[in-house]
Design an enzyme around this catalytic site. Structure first.
Site, PDB file in Angstrom:
ATOM      1  N   LYS A  71      26.040  14.832  19.556  1.00 15.52           N
ATOM      2  CA  LYS A  71      25.128  15.976  19.406  1.00 15.52           C
ATOM      3  C   LYS A  71      25.106  16.860  20.655  1.00 15.52           C
ATOM      4  O   LYS A  71      25.210  18.080  20.559  1.00 15.52           O
ATOM      5  CB  LYS A  71      23.727  15.457  19.075  1.00 15.52           C
ATOM      6  CG  LYS A  71      22.704  16.544  18.832  1.00 15.52           C
ATOM      7  CD  LYS A  71      21.414  15.975  18.290  1.00 15.52           C
ATOM      8  CE  LYS A  71      20.626  15.191  19.319  1.00 15.52           C
ATOM      9  NZ  LYS A  71      20.932  13.768  19.403  1.00 15.52           N
ATOM     10  N   THR A  73      27.370  17.041  22.973  1.00 14.27           N
ATOM     11  CA  THR A  73      28.700  17.625  23.124  1.00 14.27           C
ATOM     12  C   THR A  73      28.855  18.858  22.243  1.00 14.27           C
ATOM     13  O   THR A  73      29.370  19.898  22.684  1.00 14.27           O
ATOM     14  CB  THR A  73      29.773  16.579  22.784  1.00 14.27           C
ATOM     15  OG1 THR A  73      29.609  15.449  23.646  1.00 14.27           O
ATOM     16  CG2 THR A  73      31.170  17.141  22.958  1.00 14.27           C
ATOM     17  N   ARG A  94      17.851  18.517  27.649  1.00 17.10           N
ATOM     18  CA  ARG A  94      16.982  17.586  28.376  1.00 17.10           C
ATOM     19  C   ARG A  94      17.717  16.981  29.565  1.00 17.10           C
ATOM     20  O   ARG A  94      18.951  16.950  29.598  1.00 17.10           O
ATOM     21  CB  ARG A  94      16.534  16.452  27.451  1.00 17.10           C
ATOM     22  CG  ARG A  94      15.620  16.891  26.317  1.00 17.10           C
ATOM     23  CD  ARG A  94      15.352  15.760  25.353  1.00 17.10           C
ATOM     24  NE  ARG A  94      16.599  15.298  24.737  1.00 17.10           N
ATOM     25  CZ  ARG A  94      16.786  14.086  24.241  1.00 17.10           C
ATOM     26  NH1 ARG A  94      15.829  13.183  24.328  1.00 17.10           N
ATOM     27  NH2 ARG A  94      17.922  13.761  23.687  1.00 17.10           N
ATOM     28  N   LYS A 105      23.318   3.537  26.661  1.00 16.78           N
ATOM     29  CA  LYS A 105      23.477   4.775  25.923  1.00 16.78           C
ATOM     30  C   LYS A 105      24.383   5.771  26.631  1.00 16.78           C
ATOM     31  O   LYS A 105      25.127   6.517  26.026  1.00 16.78           O
ATOM     32  CB  LYS A 105      22.110   5.413  25.685  1.00 16.78           C
ATOM     33  CG  LYS A 105      22.179   6.713  24.889  1.00 16.78           C
ATOM     34  CD  LYS A 105      20.799   7.307  24.694  1.00 16.78           C
ATOM     35  CE  LYS A 105      20.878   8.619  23.937  1.00 16.78           C
ATOM     36  NZ  LYS A 105      21.508   9.689  24.735  1.00 16.78           N
ATOM     37  N   ALA A 273      13.130  10.771  22.117  1.00 13.15           N
ATOM     38  CA  ALA A 273      12.645  11.180  20.796  1.00 13.15           C
ATOM     39  C   ALA A 273      12.167  10.006  19.962  1.00 13.15           C
ATOM     40  O   ALA A 273      11.489  10.211  18.959  1.00 13.15           O
ATOM     41  CB  ALA A 273      13.741  11.927  20.047  1.00 13.15           C
ATOM     42  N   PHE A 301      18.023  12.217  19.260  1.00 15.85           N
ATOM     43  CA  PHE A 301      18.321  11.329  18.137  1.00 15.85           C
ATOM     44  C   PHE A 301      18.491  12.110  16.836  1.00 15.85           C
ATOM     45  O   PHE A 301      18.911  13.262  16.848  1.00 15.85           O
ATOM     46  CB  PHE A 301      17.278  10.224  18.031  1.00 15.85           C
ATOM     47  CG  PHE A 301      17.304   9.266  19.197  1.00 15.85           C
ATOM     48  CD1 PHE A 301      18.487   8.643  19.576  1.00 15.85           C
ATOM     49  CD2 PHE A 301      16.165   9.016  19.947  1.00 15.85           C
ATOM     50  CE1 PHE A 301      18.531   7.771  20.653  1.00 15.85           C
ATOM     51  CE2 PHE A 301      16.199   8.143  21.029  1.00 15.85           C
ATOM     52  CZ  PHE A 301      17.383   7.524  21.387  1.00 15.85           C
ATOM     53  N   PHE A 381      36.973  13.620  14.960  1.00 15.24           N
ATOM     54  CA  PHE A 381      37.614  12.564  15.737  1.00 15.24           C
ATOM     55  C   PHE A 381      39.076  12.466  15.287  1.00 15.24           C
ATOM     56  O   PHE A 381      39.403  12.825  14.148  1.00 15.24           O
ATOM     57  CB  PHE A 381      36.904  11.217  15.513  1.00 15.24           C
ATOM     58  CG  PHE A 381      35.656  11.023  16.328  1.00 15.24           C
ATOM     59  CD1 PHE A 381      35.613  10.096  17.358  1.00 15.24           C
ATOM     60  CD2 PHE A 381      34.521  11.780  16.076  1.00 15.24           C
ATOM     61  CE1 PHE A 381      34.463   9.915  18.105  1.00 15.24           C
ATOM     62  CE2 PHE A 381      33.363  11.610  16.814  1.00 15.24           C
ATOM     63  CZ  PHE A 381      33.338  10.673  17.839  1.00 15.24           C
ATOM     64  N   TRP A 409      35.026  18.427  21.920  1.00 14.19           N
ATOM     65  CA  TRP A 409      35.301  17.369  22.897  1.00 14.19           C
ATOM     66  C   TRP A 409      36.734  17.499  23.409  1.00 14.19           C
ATOM     67  O   TRP A 409      36.986  17.422  24.596  1.00 14.19           O
ATOM     68  CB  TRP A 409      35.084  15.987  22.271  1.00 14.19           C
ATOM     69  CG  TRP A 409      35.225  14.849  23.238  1.00 14.19           C
ATOM     70  CD1 TRP A 409      34.232  14.274  23.979  1.00 14.19           C
ATOM     71  CD2 TRP A 409      36.431  14.158  23.596  1.00 14.19           C
ATOM     72  NE1 TRP A 409      34.744  13.269  24.782  1.00 14.19           N
ATOM     73  CE2 TRP A 409      36.091  13.181  24.558  1.00 14.19           C
ATOM     74  CE3 TRP A 409      37.756  14.271  23.202  1.00 14.19           C
ATOM     75  CZ2 TRP A 409      37.037  12.312  25.118  1.00 14.19           C
ATOM     76  CZ3 TRP A 409      38.703  13.414  23.761  1.00 14.19           C
ATOM     77  CH2 TRP A 409      38.333  12.454  24.704  1.00 14.19           C
TER      78      TRP A 409
END
Length: 556
Positions: A71, A73, A94, A105, A273, A301, A381, A409
């Site tokens: 998210k 990225t 954030r 994480k 979150a 999230f 991906f 990415w």
């Protein structure tokens, strides 16, 4: 293949003064933290409000899985892509917490060729905001305990102190502690505990405050304990809101950094979150909206947590709703929601994509229910097959939602061009008609029921006896009219982290309610979600190091 930190360290950064100039800011408007980080001063924030407000793009996602969604990225890559097609864009994110950075994480600066920089600084101590929040929180604890030690004029019941100390690390050993041991000179013994800094109400307050006076007002409303007569005791009663605000006077200023492509990014505030409201600061977003034509921001999230709280808690404070919502999904994550184990994700499985789509379908329905246009971004991906991608696109189109792929990415801004153009087109053609999912005057029980049944898809809510008793107390003080901030597992729409996809016929249990009156919401604790995480068996910290010249290694 280069790691994220290797990519970031290969980039030649622009002086942050140049990034500020591109936003129309002067050298007097910023306070430098070295060459590549800065804070906006208060006068610059105030001056920016004279400008016309830009368009707001909210990026959210399906429920996260170990397969990854990307998210942050996509948020960064979309901002870079918008700038590359001539749209003056600012990103608002954030700040990372050291707990997840050192744990499992990871950071919160994006990945690959869609990153905010300098990533190692942002993921570590940055400009000291987290430390300031930790210090303010623990100063309150110290002053509270000192008040009790020095005679307890407010008649505080030490069994009913609800304020906890914090530390910006995952440290399960601190969840429950005893303080004040050692005799009369060492304080009054009582039970206490630690939360992680990002769960502190002061973090939420910093992210919702609109200026220093509003910050002080919110701080004064923090409920820290109850008296023996069971009346609430606030920071205002202790007369220390000014001291706490003084500790936070620099932390309240938004931080300015840049992406790999030189897109300006405000990185400020970092509530989780799953245990808080999961959005960056109102001040940063509000300022970005006045400095750019487009602002790309995210909520933590999945859409059931971060986006719901963005729309029901942050928007009323921001006074601006998103013009479009982008929901990020990956083939890999949808296959996990469809029942595929992580080890088999590289194998084509169109049926699993179809099954796992139930999770995305529910999030699309939820976001549309707020009256805001929705775009689905498929974060690509290399293991995705043409058949799997075609199936996901077809499913989205059947639901009447616009869908676009992104490969930011790997390809940076170039990989987000199609998504950027689609998002702009939606904003230009469709008008958002935002409305909250519950009326302002709804009771606490009604709001929780609405979130569980409409957003999570549950059949109802079960309240513990403690929660029922608390609702009666909160009603007496008028707190039941505040918004609800659900503390729930991020992995499922339900309160069971193992229930993937879109579970049905489940109830959510509310075990406890926590008043966050300074922040302006009530936290509802569900399941076994904790406000102090623990470290995994092999924390990410084991791979981190620093070279003799100060270069960070192993940081993702």
């Amino acid at each position: 293949m280069k790691t994220d930190i290797e990519i970031s360290q290969s980039i030649t950064l622009k002086p942050i003064k140049e990034i500020a100039e591109n936003l129309g800011l002067t050298e007097d408007d910023i306070e430098l933290y070295g060459n590549y980080k800065a804070k906006l001063n208060i006068s610059a924030i105030q001056d920016a409000q004279k400008n016309q407000e830009g368009q707001l793009i909210l990026v959210t996602s399906i429920n996260p899985t170990p397969a990854g969604e990307g998210k942050s990225t996509v948020t960064i890559g979309l901002g870079d892509a918008l700038n590359s097609i001539g749209k003056k864009t600012v990103i608002a994110l954030r700040e990372p917490s050291l707990g997840p950075v050192m744990g499992i994480k990871g950071g919160a600066t994006g990945g690959g060729y869609a990153q905010v920089l300098p990533m190692e600084d942002i993921n570590l101590h940055f400009t000291g905001d987290m430390h300031a929040i930790t210090t303010a929180n623990n100063a309150l604890s110290a002053l509270l305990d000192n008040h009790i030690q020095q005679g307890n004029q407010l008649n505080i019941d030490t069994r009913r102190i609800i304020w906890k100390r914090v530390v910006d690390l995952n440290d399960r050993a601190l969840r429950q502690v005893i303080v004040g041991l050692g005799g009369p000179l060492q304080g009054v013994p009582r039970e206490d505990g630690f939360d992680i800094t990002v769960a502190s109400e002061i973090m939420a307050i910093l992210c919702l405050a609109t200026d220093i006076e509003n910050l002080k007002s919110r701080l004064s409303n923090i409920v820290v304990a109850y008296t023996y007569e069971k009346t609430p005791v606030t920071v205002g009663d202790l007369q220390i809101e000014g001291a706490l605000a003084l500790i936070l006077k620099e932390a309240i200023k938004p931080n300015l950094v840049q992406t790999i492509y030189g897109t300006p990014a405000f990185v400020h505030g970092g509530p989780f979150a799953n245990i808080a409201h999961g959005c960056n600061s109102v001040l940063a977003t509000k300022t970005a909206l006045r400095l750019g034509d487009y602002v790309v921001t995210e909520a933590g999230f999945g859409a059931d947590l971060g986006a719901e709280k963005f729309l029901d808690i942050k928007v009323p404070n921001l006074k601006k709703a998103p013009d479009v919502i982008v929901i990020v999904a990956t083939i890999r994550a949808l296959k996990m929601h469809g029942g595929v184990e992580k080890a088999q994700l590289n194998e084509e499985n169109v049926e699993a994509v179809r099954s796992g789509y139930s999770n995305l379908r529910k999030h699309i329905e939820n976001m549309k229910s707020y009256g805001i246009p929705v775009v689905v971004a498929i974060n690509e991906f290399v293991t995705d097959t043409k058949q799997e991608l075609a199936e996901l696109v077809a499913l989205c189109q059947e639901q009447g939602v616009i869908v676009e792929t992104a490969s930011v990415w790997e390809h940076g801004a170039q990989g987000g061009l199609a998504l950027a153009k689609t998002v702009v087109s939606v904003i230009e053609k469709e008008t958002a008609n935002y409305h909250s999912i519950y009326p302002i005057g709804a009771s606490l029980e009604e709001k929780i029921q609405t979130i569980v049944t409409k957003i999570y898809g549950g059949s109802g809510v079960t309240f513990s006896q403690k929660a029922l008793n608390q609702m009666k107390i909160f009603e007496n003080y008028g707190w039941d009219r505040l918004p609800v901030c659900m503390a729930k597992t991020q992995y499922s729409l339900s309160d069971n982290p193992k229930a993937l996809g879109a579970p049905l016929d489940f109830t959510v249990t509310i075990r406890e309610l926590v008043p966050k009156i300074g922040a302006g919401f009530i936290v509802a604790l569900t399941g076994d979600v904790m406000t102090m995480p623990g470290l995994p068996k092999e924390p990410a910290a084991l791979k981190m190091d620093v070279l003799a010249d100060g270069t960070a290694i192993g940081l993702f």
